[in-house]
Design a protein around this motif. Structure first.
Motif, PDB file in Angstrom:
ATOM      1  N   UNK A   1       0.834  -1.184   0.000  1.00 49.80           N
ATOM      2  CA  UNK A   1       0.000   0.000   0.000  1.00 49.80           C
ATOM      3  C   UNK A   1       0.872   1.238   0.000  1.00 49.80           C
ATOM      4  N   UNK A   2       0.470   2.198  -0.803  1.00 56.43           N
ATOM      5  CA  UNK A   2       1.221   3.444  -0.910  1.00 56.43           C
ATOM      6  C   UNK A   2       0.273   4.629  -0.750  1.00 56.43           C
ATOM      7  N   UNK A   3       0.807   5.778  -0.302  1.00 54.47           N
ATOM      8  CA  UNK A   3      -0.020   6.976  -0.254  1.00 54.47           C
ATOM      9  C   UNK A   3      -0.329   7.476  -1.668  1.00 54.47           C
ATOM     10  N   UNK A   4      -1.427   8.188  -1.801  1.00 53.90           N
ATOM     11  CA  UNK A   4      -1.929   8.639  -3.098  1.00 53.90           C
ATOM     12  C   UNK A   4      -0.885   9.403  -3.923  1.00 53.90           C
ATOM     13  N   UNK A   5      -0.072  10.272  -3.300  1.00 57.12           N
ATOM     14  CA  UNK A   5       0.849  11.112  -4.066  1.00 57.12           C
ATOM     15  C   UNK A   5       1.898  10.307  -4.832  1.00 57.12           C
ATOM     16  N   UNK A  48       6.374  -8.359 -10.959  1.00 59.99           N
ATOM     17  CA  UNK A  48       5.139  -7.687 -11.335  1.00 59.99           C
ATOM     18  C   UNK A  48       4.144  -8.030 -10.239  1.00 59.99           C
ATOM     19  N   UNK A  49       3.688  -7.001  -9.522  1.00 61.77           N
ATOM     20  CA  UNK A  49       2.901  -7.223  -8.313  1.00 61.77           C
ATOM     21  C   UNK A  49       1.669  -6.320  -8.293  1.00 61.77           C
ATOM     22  N   UNK A  50       0.674  -6.698  -7.484  1.00 64.30           N
ATOM     23  CA  UNK A  50      -0.453  -5.780  -7.256  1.00 64.30           C
ATOM     24  C   UNK A  50      -0.018  -4.683  -6.290  1.00 64.30           C
ATOM     25  N   UNK A  51      -0.424  -3.444  -6.582  1.00 61.01           N
ATOM     26  CA  UNK A  51      -0.097  -2.312  -5.715  1.00 61.01           C
ATOM     27  C   UNK A  51      -1.374  -1.530  -5.447  1.00 61.01           C
ATOM     28  N   UNK A  52      -1.598  -1.233  -4.173  1.00 60.81           N
ATOM     29  CA  UNK A  52      -2.750  -0.428  -3.786  1.00 60.81           C
ATOM     30  C   UNK A  52      -2.315   0.955  -3.350  1.00 60.81           C
ATOM     31  N   UNK A  65       2.885  -9.071   1.719  1.00 55.08           N
ATOM     32  CA  UNK A  65       3.120 -10.455   1.290  1.00 55.08           C
ATOM     33  C   UNK A  65       2.560 -10.741  -0.091  1.00 55.08           C
ATOM     34  N   UNK A  66       1.302 -10.342  -0.304  1.00 55.24           N
ATOM     35  CA  UNK A  66       0.564 -10.802  -1.479  1.00 55.24           C
ATOM     36  C   UNK A  66       1.277 -10.446  -2.780  1.00 55.24           C
ATOM     37  N   UNK A  72       9.556 -14.723  -2.136  1.00 56.11           N
ATOM     38  CA  UNK A  72      10.917 -14.789  -1.605  1.00 56.11           C
ATOM     39  C   UNK A  72      10.928 -15.626  -0.336  1.00 56.11           C
ATOM     40  N   UNK A  73      12.116 -16.095   0.032  1.00 57.21           N
ATOM     41  CA  UNK A  73      12.323 -16.620   1.374  1.00 57.21           C
ATOM     42  C   UNK A  73      12.734 -15.411   2.199  1.00 57.21           C
TER      43      UNK A  73
END
Length: 87
Positions: A1-5, A48-52, A65-66, A72-73
């Motif tokens: 999760x990241x802030x909007x900016x 390549x990952x999901x980012x919110x 994690x998701x 990774x270990x």
């Protein structure tokens, strides 16, 4: 999760490129913009990952994690600290 900016810095149009939904937690209900496939790089590793993106600014970036750490270990150590910056 990241802030909007950070979406602006990454040149992501939240309304056109993301799915919008609401989530609830200890701090209440929040709007989340989910970009399902974003290429990220940490050191030599790329995924390549999901980012919110949360619809607020006063949150620290959270690496989850998701779709990322689960590939990774991972070892968490109290005696070693690594800092990452967003470019």
């Amino acid at each position: 999760l990241l802030p909007r900016h950070l979406a602006e810095r990454l040149k992501i149009d939240l309304n056109k490129e993301c799915q919008i939904f609401k989530t609830a937690g200890i701090g209440g209900e929040e709007k989340v913009y989910l970009k399902k496939n974003l290429k990220v790089k940490i050191g030599n590793w790329e995924r390549v990952v999901p980012v919110g993106f949360l619809d607020k600014e006063n949150i620290p970036p959270l690496l989850g994690r998701q779709g990322f750490l689960e590939t990774f270990e991972v070892l968490f150590s109290t005696s070693h600290t690594v800092s990452f910056g967003v470019k």
